[in-house]
Design a protein around this motif. Structure first.
Motif, PDB file in Angstrom:
ATOM      1  N   GLN A 170       0.799  -1.218   0.000  1.00 57.90           N
ATOM      2  CA  GLN A 170       0.000   0.000   0.000  1.00 57.90           C
ATOM      3  C   GLN A 170       0.836   1.274   0.000  1.00 57.90           C
ATOM      4  OE1 GLN A 170      -3.040  -1.267  -1.006  1.00 57.90           O
ATOM      5  NE2 GLN A 170      -3.795   0.422   0.199  1.00 57.90           N
ATOM      6  N   ALA A 171       2.137   1.170   0.270  1.00 57.26           N
ATOM      7  CA  ALA A 171       2.971   2.370   0.423  1.00 57.26           C
ATOM      8  C   ALA A 171       2.928   3.296  -0.795  1.00 57.26           C
ATOM      9  CB  ALA A 171       4.410   1.963   0.743  1.00 57.26           C
ATOM     10  N   PRO A 172       3.119   2.801  -2.040  1.00 62.19           N
ATOM     11  CA  PRO A 172       3.032   3.712  -3.185  1.00 62.19           C
ATOM     12  C   PRO A 172       1.651   4.343  -3.329  1.00 62.19           C
ATOM     13  CG  PRO A 172       4.064   1.629  -3.812  1.00 62.19           C
ATOM     14  CD  PRO A 172       3.481   1.427  -2.455  1.00 62.19           C
ATOM     15  N   ALA A 173       0.609   3.537  -3.130  1.00 62.61           N
ATOM     16  CA  ALA A 173      -0.758   4.061  -3.264  1.00 62.61           C
ATOM     17  C   ALA A 173      -1.031   5.126  -2.207  1.00 62.61           C
ATOM     18  CB  ALA A 173      -1.769   2.925  -3.143  1.00 62.61           C
ATOM     19  N   ASN A 174      -0.493   4.938  -1.010  1.00 60.23           N
ATOM     20  CA  ASN A 174      -0.711   5.932   0.045  1.00 60.23           C
ATOM     21  C   ASN A 174      -0.117   7.279  -0.330  1.00 60.23           C
ATOM     22  OD1 ASN A 174      -2.031   4.053   1.621  1.00 60.23           O
ATOM     23  ND2 ASN A 174      -0.221   3.499   2.798  1.00 60.23           N
ATOM     24  N   VAL A 175       1.048   7.270  -0.987  1.00 63.08           N
ATOM     25  CA  VAL A 175       1.676   8.524  -1.427  1.00 63.08           C
ATOM     26  C   VAL A 175       0.817   9.190  -2.502  1.00 63.08           C
ATOM     27  CG1 VAL A 175       3.687   9.504  -2.591  1.00 63.08           C
ATOM     28  CG2 VAL A 175       3.998   7.783  -0.810  1.00 63.08           C
ATOM     29  N   ALA A 176       0.279   8.389  -3.428  1.00 64.69           N
ATOM     30  CA  ALA A 176      -0.591   8.938  -4.477  1.00 64.69           C
ATOM     31  C   ALA A 176      -1.835   9.573  -3.871  1.00 64.69           C
ATOM     32  CB  ALA A 176      -0.978   7.837  -5.468  1.00 64.69           C
ATOM     33  N   VAL A 177      -2.427   8.898  -2.888  1.00 68.68           N
ATOM     34  CA  VAL A 177      -3.619   9.436  -2.231  1.00 68.68           C
ATOM     35  C   VAL A 177      -3.286  10.725  -1.493  1.00 68.68           C
ATOM     36  CG1 VAL A 177      -5.289   9.001  -0.392  1.00 68.68           C
ATOM     37  CG2 VAL A 177      -4.757   7.196  -2.030  1.00 68.68           C
ATOM     38  N   GLN A 178      -2.134  10.750  -0.822  1.00 67.59           N
ATOM     39  CA  GLN A 178      -1.737  11.952  -0.096  1.00 67.59           C
ATOM     40  C   GLN A 178      -1.509  13.119  -1.049  1.00 67.59           C
ATOM     41  OE1 GLN A 178      -1.579  12.360   3.336  1.00 67.59           O
ATOM     42  NE2 GLN A 178      -1.440  14.496   2.686  1.00 67.59           N
ATOM     43  N   PHE A 179      -0.905  12.830  -2.215  1.00 63.50           N
ATOM     44  CA  PHE A 179      -0.670  13.869  -3.220  1.00 63.50           C
ATOM     45  C   PHE A 179      -1.997  14.480  -3.680  1.00 63.50           C
ATOM     46  CE2 PHE A 179      -0.119  15.086  -7.724  1.00 63.50           C
ATOM     47  CZ  PHE A 179       0.893  16.027  -7.588  1.00 63.50           C
ATOM     48  N   CYS A 180      -2.971  13.613  -3.955  1.00 63.04           N
ATOM     49  CA  CYS A 180      -4.282  14.102  -4.378  1.00 63.04           C
ATOM     50  C   CYS A 180      -4.954  14.910  -3.272  1.00 63.04           C
ATOM     51  CB  CYS A 180      -5.167  12.927  -4.783  1.00 63.04           C
ATOM     52  SG  CYS A 180      -4.762  12.206  -6.387  1.00 63.04           S
ATOM     53  N   ASN A 181      -4.849  14.430  -2.045  1.00 68.23           N
ATOM     54  CA  ASN A 181      -5.468  15.153  -0.930  1.00 68.23           C
ATOM     55  C   ASN A 181      -4.821  16.515  -0.717  1.00 68.23           C
ATOM     56  OD1 ASN A 181      -7.323  13.140  -0.388  1.00 68.23           O
ATOM     57  ND2 ASN A 181      -6.028  12.114   1.109  1.00 68.23           N
ATOM     58  N   ASP A 182      -3.513  16.605  -0.933  1.00 69.06           N
ATOM     59  CA  ASP A 182      -2.830  17.896  -0.804  1.00 69.06           C
ATOM     60  C   ASP A 182      -3.328  18.872  -1.866  1.00 69.06           C
ATOM     61  OD1 ASP A 182      -1.398  17.071   1.374  1.00 69.06           O
ATOM     62  OD2 ASP A 182       0.425  16.585   0.254  1.00 69.06           O
ATOM     63  N   LEU A 183      -3.553  18.372  -3.081  1.00 64.21           N
ATOM     64  CA  LEU A 183      -4.110  19.246  -4.124  1.00 64.21           C
ATOM     65  C   LEU A 183      -5.519  19.687  -3.745  1.00 64.21           C
ATOM     66  CD1 LEU A 183      -2.987  17.450  -7.422  1.00 64.21           C
ATOM     67  CD2 LEU A 183      -1.915  19.409  -6.289  1.00 64.21           C
ATOM     68  N   LYS A 184      -6.270  18.765  -3.149  1.00 61.08           N
ATOM     69  CA  LYS A 184      -7.645  19.090  -2.766  1.00 61.08           C
ATOM     70  C   LYS A 184      -7.683  20.158  -1.682  1.00 61.08           C
ATOM     71  CE  LYS A 184     -11.907  16.893  -1.088  1.00 61.08           C
ATOM     72  NZ  LYS A 184     -12.522  15.611  -0.672  1.00 61.08           N
ATOM     73  N   THR A 185      -6.780  20.061  -0.717  1.00 57.97           N
ATOM     74  CA  THR A 185      -6.741  21.038   0.386  1.00 57.97           C
ATOM     75  C   THR A 185      -5.882  22.240   0.040  1.00 57.97           C
ATOM     76  OG1 THR A 185      -4.882  19.855   1.413  1.00 57.97           O
ATOM     77  CG2 THR A 185      -7.112  19.233   2.102  1.00 57.97           C
ATOM     78  N   GLN A 186      -5.350  22.260  -1.195  1.00 53.60           N
ATOM     79  CA  GLN A 186      -4.499  23.352  -1.679  1.00 53.60           C
ATOM     80  C   GLN A 186      -3.240  23.501  -0.826  1.00 53.60           C
ATOM     81  OE1 GLN A 186      -7.297  26.667  -1.871  1.00 53.60           O
ATOM     82  NE2 GLN A 186      -7.786  26.167  -4.006  1.00 53.60           N
ATOM     83  N   ASP A 187      -2.768  22.377  -0.322  1.00 53.48           N
ATOM     84  CA  ASP A 187      -1.490  22.345   0.388  1.00 53.48           C
ATOM     85  C   ASP A 187      -0.401  22.097  -0.652  1.00 53.48           C
ATOM     86  OD1 ASP A 187       0.666  22.048   2.050  1.00 53.48           O
ATOM     87  OD2 ASP A 187      -0.053  20.242   3.065  1.00 53.48           O
ATOM     88  N   TYR A 188      -0.046  23.138  -1.384  1.00 57.26           N
ATOM     89  CA  TYR A 188       0.879  22.995  -2.498  1.00 57.26           C
ATOM     90  C   TYR A 188       2.286  22.651  -2.021  1.00 57.26           C
ATOM     91  CZ  TYR A 188      -3.047  25.472  -4.591  1.00 57.26           C
ATOM     92  OH  TYR A 188      -4.310  25.847  -4.981  1.00 57.26           O
TER      93      TYR A 188
END
Length: 496
Positions: A167-185
């Motif tokens: 799950q480690a790679p997928a977790n990074v992908a999910v975190q990247f998307c969530n950062d874009l969603k919260t505008q945490d650039y």
């Protein structure tokens, strides 16, 4: 037929004769215990006569204790599953012992009388006192449990570890998307691999992300795409891919792949499909740098971002001169933002819509074409009206005036509209603008304050300096221009 597993085999009878269970054919050995003939004394497996009322257990040697060290009651027969008849509770009589023909088949013992608990029944249904609880050693139980716990803990820990690794790679992908969603650039930029971070700075990534939020709308949802191949990773590999769907408020669903790679034991986003963002991040970075250069009046850097096609249409000197004129005509650049994306953007080509705001002229939109040259994104095409007022009539008017000053009347005549050329010949035209002896043209310069472009028509006043007997005099060339096809032409010229 003989049975090789039975000593002496099964007894054989002559064909057609009845089998008498009380007799043994001549030459055959008696039935082995415990199958004794009726009326004989039962023997245990070792040939010792059994006590009255005792039943042979062929699986225990004389004097041996029952399993797990539990002593059997002295008057209790030893059946592998409890009371007589219980040996049939599994498939067939256990270990070859025949079940009592008249005994019912109850699992694990005879049914208790309705008013008596099961332990008050004797071995054949006779009431008896409750048997004393046997003293059992529980050491084996705790040892077994300890082994099981250790094994499960080891297996569970390994399973959890493997699951976490998968799950480690997928977790990074999910975190990247969530950062874009919260505008945490800043957080999203920190998840990018070294290659992506080498292409643009954190500020450029932030600006590009903000542009996408403006153009396409902010990210409202991010999920893994459907399908069994949406997530591709093999345990122990150094790369992985995840097909994702990013939903934006204006653009809707954008589908593409996030590429991930392990760097020094840490998973990072190594690449992002253009289809997932709507435009390549490299194209956004180049467009952003171009806008910054215009706002900073760094025209050398801005020209360097033009591709070979755009540079072939204008030299660096003319580009810099034009930008200076735009600053004078329309005011300096105060803003430059991406307002739209063209269709079919890829990793090698992009079409953007840009809004460029000047202090006097205000905002003006135009297209910006981009492609990859030599591994770098370049601007291949710019709308003529994006930078500012169309300068083509100004260029033609200036070229016409310069030709007159240089007395190159043939060049100036070629810049006239077809209508004027139909009214005047080259000789007539030259005669009109040729000065008398002792008077000569010195120079000409445009009056930018008078320059106006309205569709396919333009007006321009040129200041012409004429030397008359050693004295310079300023005169005005009033020019009118019209667009014929794709070219601007002089439709009227008056020297005053």
């Amino acid at each position: 037929m003989s049975n090789p597993n039975w000593p002496g085999g099964y007894p054989e009878y002559p064909a057609g004769q009845p089998q008498d269970p009380n007799t043994t054919p001549a030459g055959q050995q008696p039935y082995p215990a415990p199958y004794q003939t009726p009326g004989s004394q039962p023997l245990n497996p070792y040939g010792t006569p059994l006590d009255p009322g005792q039943t042979a257990n062929p699986y225990l040697p004389p004097g041996a204790n029952p399993p797990y060290g539990q002593p059997a009651g002295p008057s209790q027969p030893m059946y592998p599953y409890g009371q007589p008849g219980n040996e049939t509770t599994q498939s067939g009589p256990p270990y070859g012992q025949p079940a009592g023909p008249s005994q019912p088949m109850y699992p694990y013992g005879q049914p208790a009388a309705p008013s008596q608990p099961m332990w008050q029944q004797g071995p054949f249904g006779q009431p008896s006192a409750p048997p004393a609880a046997p003293k059992r050693s529980r050491t084996w139980l705790w040892i077994t449990l300890a082994v099981v716990v250790v094994l499960l803990a080891g297996l569970g820990g390994g399973a959890v570890f493997a699951f976490q690794q998968l799950q480690a790679p997928a977790n990074v992908a999910v975190q990247f998307c969530n950062d874009l969603k919260t505008q945490d650039y800043a957080g999203a930029y920190g998840l990018l691999g070294s290659s992506l971070q080498g292409q643009y700075t954190a500020d450029q990534f932030k600006q590009g992300s903000q542009i996408l939020d403006t153009v396409e709308g902010p990210v409202t949802a991010c999920k893994q795409a459907s399908g069994s191949n949406a997530y591709s990773y093999s345990l122990g590999a150094s790369s992985a891919t995840l097909s994702a769907v990013i939903t934006r408020a204006k653009q809707g669903d954008l589908t593409g792949t996030l590429h991930l790679a392990s760097q020094n034991g840490t998973w990072k986003v190594s690449a992002v499909d253009t289809s997932l963002l709507g435009v390549n991040l490299g194209a956004l970075a180049t467009a952003g740098t171009f806008c910054q250069a215009l706002q900073a009046k760094d025209y050398s850097t801005a020209y360097g971002l033009l591709g070979s096609t755009a540079q072939s249409q204008i030299s660096q000197a003319d580009f810099q001169a034009s930008t200076v004129i735009w600053d004078q005509l329309d005011g300096p650049v105060t803003g430059c933002t991406l307002t739209g994306l063209g269709a079919g953007n890829s990793d090698t080509a992009a079409a953007l819509t840009v809004s460029l705001t000047r202090q006097t002229r205000g905002a003006q939109s135009g297209s910006l074409g981009m492609d990859v040259e030599g591994g770098a994104w370049k601007i291949s095409q710019v709308d003529s009206t994006l930078f500012g007022t169309d300068l083509d009539p100004l260029i033609v008017g200036t070229a016409f005036c310069d030709a007159i000053v240089a007395t190159k009347f043939d060049v100036a005549y070629a810049l006239l509209t077809s209508d004027l050329q139909g009214q005047y010949s080259k000789a007539q035209f030259a005669g009109i603008f040729r000065l008398p002896a002792g008077i000569k043209y010195v120079s000409c310069a445009p009056k930018l304050s008078t320059y106006k472009v309205n569709g396919s028509d333009a007006d321009l006043d040129m200041t012409v300096k004429i030397n008359n007997g050693g004295t310079n005099e300023n005169h005005t060339f009033k020019l009118a221009l019209t667009k014929e096809g794709t070219d601007w032409k002089i439709s009227g010229a008056e020297l005053s």
